[in-house]
Structure formats: structure tokens, C-alpha cells
Design an enzyme around this catalytic site. Structure first.
Site, short mmCIF file in Angstrom:
data_model
loop_
_atom_site.label_atom_id
_atom_site.label_comp_id
_atom_site.label_asym_id
_atom_site.label_seq_id
_atom_site.Cartn_x
_atom_site.Cartn_y
_atom_site.Cartn_z
N ASP A 36 1.04 -1.23 -0.43
CA ASP A 36 0.00 0.48 0.25
C ASP A 36 0.86 1.57 -0.38
OD1 ASP A 36 -1.64 2.73 0.69
OD2 ASP A 36 -2.98 1.16 1.46
N HIS A 37 1.38 1.88 -1.07
CA HIS A 37 2.04 2.77 -1.34
C HIS A 37 1.60 4.21 -0.32
CE1 HIS A 37 -1.25 4.70 -4.15
NE2 HIS A 37 0.02 5.63 -4.35
N HIS A 81 -6.08 2.62 1.71
CA HIS A 81 -4.98 4.15 1.91
C HIS A 81 -5.85 4.73 3.22
CE1 HIS A 81 -3.21 2.86 -1.58
NE2 HIS A 81 -3.63 3.05 -2.48
#
Ligand code: NAP
Length: 484
Positions: free
Chosen positions: A177-178, A240
């Protein structure tokens, strides 16, 4: 700031989907930047893998073009580009077929880290895991990196977890999950857990509410068919925003170690109350130009999928009892702006009287643009005219505070890929975390789908549907401004 680049171990990184959009825009430019800064060991190799029948030279040419497009001129030199291209190789492979796998197995070197990046459609994850296993590539020390989306509901996420765990141990699976790789997000942990200033105030006694905003200016243009099956809840909130919420609300872990951190995040998700439908506002953007409204950009002109969502959440534990967490995210909003805002309570008694109005401390953690933090404090407005109070930010824009070297701070993808090579899972989601997030998300989606609730309309370039403002107004609060 002194730049401290610590080289990682020697590795072979295979990028399945090595010719795709994500590889071209993020993964390969990110790896290049790490090479450019001297972090990649000299022998390290990156092997692109996809069905396209190109050879090593052809792949090098494609990657050179991607670097030209996605790495700013000042961040590359002819010499480092040449050196980086030398580290590349390519294998033609079909995730669902047998061609290419023997060759790949033969290319992998012994005694180096093996990492396999699954940058392909999620429907291929299972086939890749099986083939890697069949061809003897899935040794106990290798790692796989799995892109989002991780399932579209609890059932599919569980099935995917089962498939991956058939061939890999949880300690080998890196669900990316950047958002977790962003500098400010990690700084949130540093600020909370290494300053005595904040932690004593970080609870229901001193915090009035929390706002988490991820605003985008782009629409679904070109990705309408895909996006419409997902919507803002699945695409942004379940992963996110949920991760940002967890890092804001979690208890201090005993150590900065993968399982200690992830255990605490999991407890937050499990403590989330079901959300009342009245506390959710969903929206779809409209646009005066033909073909630019959400419903014109997706296949189903009657779609009830949301391009915007705002919601009020409650975390039922001692720390957060009675503190609302307001989340919002959407497309085609006024500005590209992401922040977490911790809004503190009013001082218990104002010695300056009612006329001075209401003043509150707010800590904002900005993810984009200008990563940094602001702590708004109330001071006396300078000059004559008596005691007039004003809120000013103690600004900590990282680029200003830390000097020009801050430009060298790795972007989220670079950092996370290097963490994979180091074998550090702290910033990756664990399987039970993902499943817990779906367990909370599923009933909400089923609720509005079952009722056939239509999203409210909002104008492109606005701050979202007006109804979202009411979520806070009705409680005497207001959203923070979405600023360019
Ligand atoms: P993409 O542009 O469509 O690229 C897909 C890649 O997979 C291509 O290299 C394609 O090359 C390869 N491929 C397709 N079928 C294959 C098969 N049967 N065997 C081997 N390789 C195959 O997709 P993308 O946008 O890069 O996305 C990749 C993954 O990242 C997806 O899971 C996506 O959800 C996720 N993701 C993407 C983004 C983004 O910004 N793009 C952001 C977040 C997550 P060939 O056709 O030559 O095989």
C-alpha cells in the site's frame, strides 16, 4: 541533512508485468533512483517478465524511454542510466502457460535475495504463485510483492490469501500500500512515539475530532469501466485511508517491528463501530462539458458507484471513545490535497473572553503536496489594538526544514521495494489486517447497494457534495479547506 544511503543485499528482482503502466511509471523509475543514489549493489539484477516477445535489448530500450519520461533530467545522468540498463534482463513468460518458466528459473542466481513483484492483474496472482512453486523458484527465503487491489470483498480477499499461502509463508508475502511508504506517514509514527509532547494529549480528553482527506483532481477518464466496479470505498477507503486511520489511532507498539506495529493497527480496525448509513455521504461528479461527467465516463449510465465518499467513524476503545474520525476522498475535486488533521479541544476556559472567538490547536500532517506538518497555535496578533488572538502555523515543510537534500528522500515505491529486499515487512499489510478491513467494509457496501442508494451529484472542481458538509455542520464542526 546528511544523506545516509545504506546499500542493500545483492538481489534478483523479477517484475511480472515489467512492461506495464505501473512498472514504467513507478517501479522502474524508483529502482533507477535507488541505483543513482548508490543503494543498489553492483551485481543486482532486475528481470522484466511479460508475454511480449521482446529480448533483453528491446526491454532495455523500453525502460530507457520510461526513465526519460518519468525521471526528471536533474535526477539522472547518462552514466547512471547506462549502468542501470545493464542490470536489466527480460524473459517472455505467460503467467497462465508454461513457456518461459524454465528459462526464468535458470536465470536466478544462487545465494542472493529473490523477490517477485506481481505487477499484473490480480486474477493472475494465483497462477504466478503456482508456477513459481512448480518451477522451483518459491524457496523459503524468496519474497513476493502483491499489488492492490487485494480482493474486492472479504470472500475474494480470503480466497487470495489462501492461494498465496498455499505456496508462501505469510513472512514472504508483501502486500503493498504505497501510502505506507510516504515519508510523512512514517513521520506520523516518529512524531507520535518519539516526542513526549504529543502522546499525553493523543486521546479523547484532548482531541475533539480527526479529519482524513485524500482529494484528487483527476477523474476516472480512460479507466471508467474498471473504476465503476470498484468505487471510492473499495479503491481508497478500504486500503489507503484505513491505513492512515490506523497509524493515527493505534496504541504505541512495544517495538518498531513488523508484527508489533501490525498487531496494533489490526486492533484499531477491529474496534471500528459499524457505520450508520446517515453518517455516509457518497457522490458522483458532474461536469458542464460533454463526456466529462462520471456517468458519461463509465459503461453503466445508471451506475450508483461513488467517485466521492465522506463518512463519520467511531472507534470503540478507551482512547477514542466519543471522538469522531471524519474521512473523505474523491475524484475531480478542487485540488490534489491529502492530509490528516488532528483537531484539539478548546481550552477549558478562555481568560480573554467570548469576543476573541474560538481558537483550537490543530496538528496537520500533509501527504501531498509539500509533505510536511503544521501545528497551529494561538498567539496574540502583533501590534496595537489590545489582546486579539490569531491561529498561526508552526510550519515544518520538510523541504524547508531539512534543506535541499530532502529532494533525495525516496518516494514511496522506492522505499517499499528496498524494504522488500531488506526483508522488512513493517510497512506492508498483513493478511489478517486486509481481511479485517474488508470485514468492516463489506456490510457498508452491501447496505447501499441493497438499498439502491443513489450518490449525490457534485460539480467537478468543487469540494464534493454539499451534503458532506452537513456531516460536520450538524455537530458544530467544519471540514478543513481543500487547498491547492
Ligand atoms: P497494465 O499496464 O495493464 O500492465 C499489465 C502487465 O502485465 C503488462 O506488462 C502485461 O504485458 C503483463 N501481463 C498481462 N497478462 C499477462 C500474462 N498472462 N502473463 C504475464 N504477463 C502478463 O497494468 P498496470 O497498470 O501496470 O497494473 C499492474 C497491477 O498493478 C494491477 O494489479 C493494478 O491493479 C496494480 N496497480 C496499478 C497502478 C497503476 O498506477 N498503474 C496503481 C496501483 C496498483 P503483456 O501483455 O505483454 O503480457
Amino acid at each position: 541533512m546528511v544523506s545516509r544511503v545504506i546499500p542493500v543485499e545483492d538481489f534478483d528482482l523479477v517484475i511480472f508485468g515489467g512492461t506495464g503502466d505501473l512498472a514504467r511509471r513507478k517501479i522502474l523509475p524508483g529502482l533507477f533512483r535507488r541505483y543513482h543514489s548508490g543503494q543498489m549493489p553492483p551485481g543486482a539484477r532486475i528481470i522484466g517478465a511479460a508475454r511480449a516477445a521482446i529480448d533483453r535489448k528491446g526491454y532495455q530500450k523500453e525502460v530507457a524511454a520510461a526513465l526519460e519520461e518519468f525521471v526528471p533530467k536533474g535526477a539522472r545522468s547518462a552514466e547512471t542510466v547506462k549502468g542501470f540498463l545493464e542490470s536489466l534482463d527480460y524473459v517472455t513468460i505467460d503467467a497462465t502457460g508454461d513457456g518461459g518458466w524454465k528459462k526464468l528459473a535458470g536465470m536466478l542466481r544462487a545465494n542472493v535475495v529473490h523477490a517477485f513483484y506481481f505487477s499484473v492483474a490480480p486474477s493472475l496472482f494465483g497462477a504466478l504463485a503456482e508456477r513459481l512453486h512448480e518451477h522451483g523458484c518459491a524457496g523459503p527465503s524468496c519474497r513476493i510483492v502483491v499489488e492492490k487491489p487485494f480482493g474486492r470483498d472479504l470472500e475474494s480477499a480470503q480466497a487470495l490469501n489462501r492461494t498465496l499461502r498455499d505456496h508462501f509463508d505469510e513472512s514472504q508475502i508483501y502486500r503493498i500500500d504505497h501510502y505506507l511508504g510516504k515519508e510523512t506517514v512514517q513521520n506520523l509514527m516518529a512524531v507520535r512515539f518519539s516526542n513526549v509532547l504529543f502522546e499525553p494529549l493523543w486521546n479523547a480528553q484532548y482531541i475533539d475530532h480527526v479529519q482524513i482527506t485524500v482529494a484528487e483532481t483527476v477523474g476516472v477518464d480512460g479507466r471508467g469501466a474498471y473504476y465503476d466496479k470498484s468505487g471510492a470505498m473499495r479503491d481508497m477507503v478500504q486500503n489507503h485511508l484505513m491505513q492512515l486511520l490506523c497509524l493515527t489511532a493505534m496504541e504505541p507498539p512495544s517495538r518498531f517491528d513488523p508484527d508489533a506495529v501490525r498487531d496494533e493497527k489490526l486492533k484499531v480496525i477491529r474496534a471500528l463501530e459499524p457505520v450508520d448509513p446517515e453518517d455516509i455521504v457518497r457522490g458522483q461528479y458532474t461536469h458542464p462539458d460533454k463526456g466529462m461527467s462520471y456517468l458519461e465516463q463509465v459503461d453503466d449510465p445508471d451506475s450508483i458507484t461513488e467517485s466521492y465518499i465522506a463518512m463519520k467513524l467511531a472507534i470503540s476503545n478507551w482512547r477514542w471513545a466519543g471522538v469522531p474520525f471524519y474521512l473523505r476522498t474523491g475524484k475531480r475535486l478542487k485540488a490534489r490535497y491529502s492530509e490528516i488533521a488532528i483537531v484539539f479541544k478548546d481550552a477549558p476556559h478562555s481568560i480573554f473572553g467570548q469576543a476573541q472567538g474560538r481558537h483550537r490547536n490543530v496538528l496537520t500532517i500533509r501527504l501531498q503536496p509539500n509533505e510536511g506538518m503544521d501545528l497551529f497555535v494561538t498567539i496574540k496578533e502583533p501590534g496595537p489594538g489590545g489582546m486579539r488572538l490569531v491561529d498561526v502555523p508552526l510550519d515544518m515543510t520538510f523541504a524547508d526544514a531539512l534543506g535541499p537534500e530532502v529532494e533525495d528522500v525516496p518516494d514511496a515505491y522506492e522505499r517499499l521495494i528496498m524494504d522488500v529486499i531488506r526483508g522488512n515487512q513493517t510497512l506492508f499489510m498483513r493478511g489478517d489486517e486486509v481481511e479485517a478491513a474488508w470485514t468492516w467494509t463489506d456490510p457498508l457496501i452491501k447496505g447501499w447497494t441493497g438499498r439502491g442508494d443513489r450518490p449525490y451529484l457534485y460539480e467537478s472542481g468543487s469540494t464534493g457534495p454539499e451534503e458532506a458538509a452537513m456531516l460536520l455542520h450538524s455537530e458544530g464542526r467544519r471540514w478543513r479547506e481543500i487547498r491547492p
